[in-house]
Structures are given as C-alpha cells and as structure tokens.
Design an enzyme around this catalytic site. Sequence first.
Site, PDB file in Angstrom:
ATOM      1  CB  CYS A 171      44.105  35.323  38.150  1.00  0.00           C
ATOM      2  SG  CYS A 171      43.842  36.774  38.828  1.00  0.00           S
ATOM      3  CG  LEU A 172      42.943  38.698  33.744  1.00  0.00           C
ATOM      4  CD1 LEU A 172      41.251  40.629  33.681  1.00  0.00           C
ATOM      5  CD2 LEU A 172      42.914  38.778  32.343  1.00  0.00           C
ATOM      6  CG  HIS A 232      41.482  38.886  42.846  1.00  0.00           C
ATOM      7  ND1 HIS A 232      42.300  39.082  43.185  1.00  0.00           N
ATOM      8  CD2 HIS A 232      40.498  38.340  41.878  1.00  0.00           C
ATOM      9  CE1 HIS A 232      42.573  38.555  41.870  1.00  0.00           C
ATOM     10  NE2 HIS A 232      42.291  38.782  41.164  1.00  0.00           N
ATOM     11  CG  HIS A 249      38.468  34.903  40.137  1.00  0.00           C
ATOM     12  ND1 HIS A 249      39.877  33.503  39.613  1.00  0.00           N
ATOM     13  CD2 HIS A 249      39.212  35.944  39.909  1.00  0.00           C
ATOM     14  CE1 HIS A 249      40.397  33.918  39.270  1.00  0.00           C
ATOM     15  NE2 HIS A 249      40.437  35.864  39.701  1.00  0.00           N
ATOM     16  CD  GLU A 250      36.846  39.091  39.227  1.00  0.00           C
ATOM     17  OE1 GLU A 250      38.207  39.658  39.906  1.00  0.00           O
ATOM     18  OE2 GLU A 250      37.299  38.302  38.811  1.00  0.00           O
ATOM     19  N   GLY A 261      35.886  39.776  34.530  1.00  0.00           N
ATOM     20  CA  GLY A 261      35.709  39.798  36.171  1.00  0.00           C
ATOM     21  C   GLY A 261      36.895  40.531  36.353  1.00  0.00           C
ATOM     22  CD  GLN A 270      42.282  41.211  39.388  1.00  0.00           C
ATOM     23  OE1 GLN A 270      41.321  41.346  39.277  1.00  0.00           O
ATOM     24  NE2 GLN A 270      42.673  40.660  38.424  1.00  0.00           N
TER      25      GLN A 270
END
Length: 217
Positions: free
Chosen positions: A126-127, A172, A168-169, A68, A73
Amino acid sequence: MATPRDHAPLAEQVEELLAAGGPLPIVAAGDPVLRRGTESFDGQLDPALLARFVEALRLTMHEAPGVGLAAPQVGVPLRIAVIEDPAPVPEEVRLARGRVPQPFRVLVNPTYEPVGAARAAFFEGCLSVPGWQAVVARHAQVRLTGEDEYGDPVDEVFSGWPARIVQHETDHLDGILYLDRAELRSLSSNQAMAQRWTQPTPKEAADALGFALPSQP
C-alpha cells in the site's frame, strides 16, 4: 505531514491540495483520515474541480508508482478512487495471479460484494504503508457497483488481480487498510520480498514463515 484542513468544505480542501501543482503528498498510516471513512460523492466538487482532482490522483498514482489510489490517501475524505494497471509481469505471474491489464478507471461511491466463495491469497502492499508487504486472502471475484466520474452507473464483475485492486481501494474508502485483513506472520519488508518471496504464489513464504493459505475450492 500537513493535510487539508479537516473542517473546511471538501471543495476548499481539494483546491488547497491542487494549488501546489504536481503529484499530491500521500498520507501515511497513522493519519486519522485513513480511518474515518468517507463521504459519498454528491456534487461536493463541481465538474471542473472533480476533473482536476481526478487528474491529480492519476498523476500521483503514476508517480508513486501504484495501481490504485483512494482520495483519503491524499487527505480528502471523499468516496472516490482511481485504478490503472499495465500489468508488466511475466507470464507465469499473470497466470498464477490473474493479473491482466486494467485501463484507467475512476470509481465513485463504489461498493463490492463477493461472487462465489473462492478466495485468493497473495502479497500486496500500500502506498500509505511504504516499505512493507503482507499476504491478504481476498475474494477471488467481486461485483463492483457505483458510478464513474460522469455519474454513469458502474456494475461490473472483477476477477483475479483486478478484483484485488478494487477491493483494496474500496476498503480505503471505508477506513480499512490492507493490514487489517493481512496474515501478519507474512509481513515482510520490501527488501525481504525482493530477496525471498518473489515467486508467483506465496506458498514458499507460508511454509517458511508459518501461516496458512486458504484452501482452493
């Protein structure tokens, strides 16, 4: 790392990002764009630019790799995220985590609400927080509402690992990082994860590191 100009119109920010071609640079924790929340999408990008941005998000997600990626991000405070998970995991992991393949999806203006009281706790990363993972107890099932990239309504219930991904997304887009919801005693480097905590559930980590998992209904 430079991010798109904060006060430029969003279309200009996105054009500036896309001009370089290839995967987009991913913003790391500590950049204010990850904490400010996002604007609801309301046509700030014309259809052609939106399609190019979505494709760039998809490419960047694949390259990272991740399952995702949300617009903040890559430095764009717009309420858009993409998800996709081929779920290449062993059967025991699939069963324990409810991790099943998810096709590529674009989430526009998503929000979620829990369905029932059950919670599931697993390691996630997480990226934007590279190198670390931690256990997060999340709703086991959620109802996601919003739109897709064509403006068509989305109203869908997600369970298991797909529910974790959409939470999670969407978080963000509200300026929330997974660490805000994590059990910090579980925080582990990727190296420690690979050496110690690759089991289907985090029970051994909880026992060894001294944190509680949510009781199962």
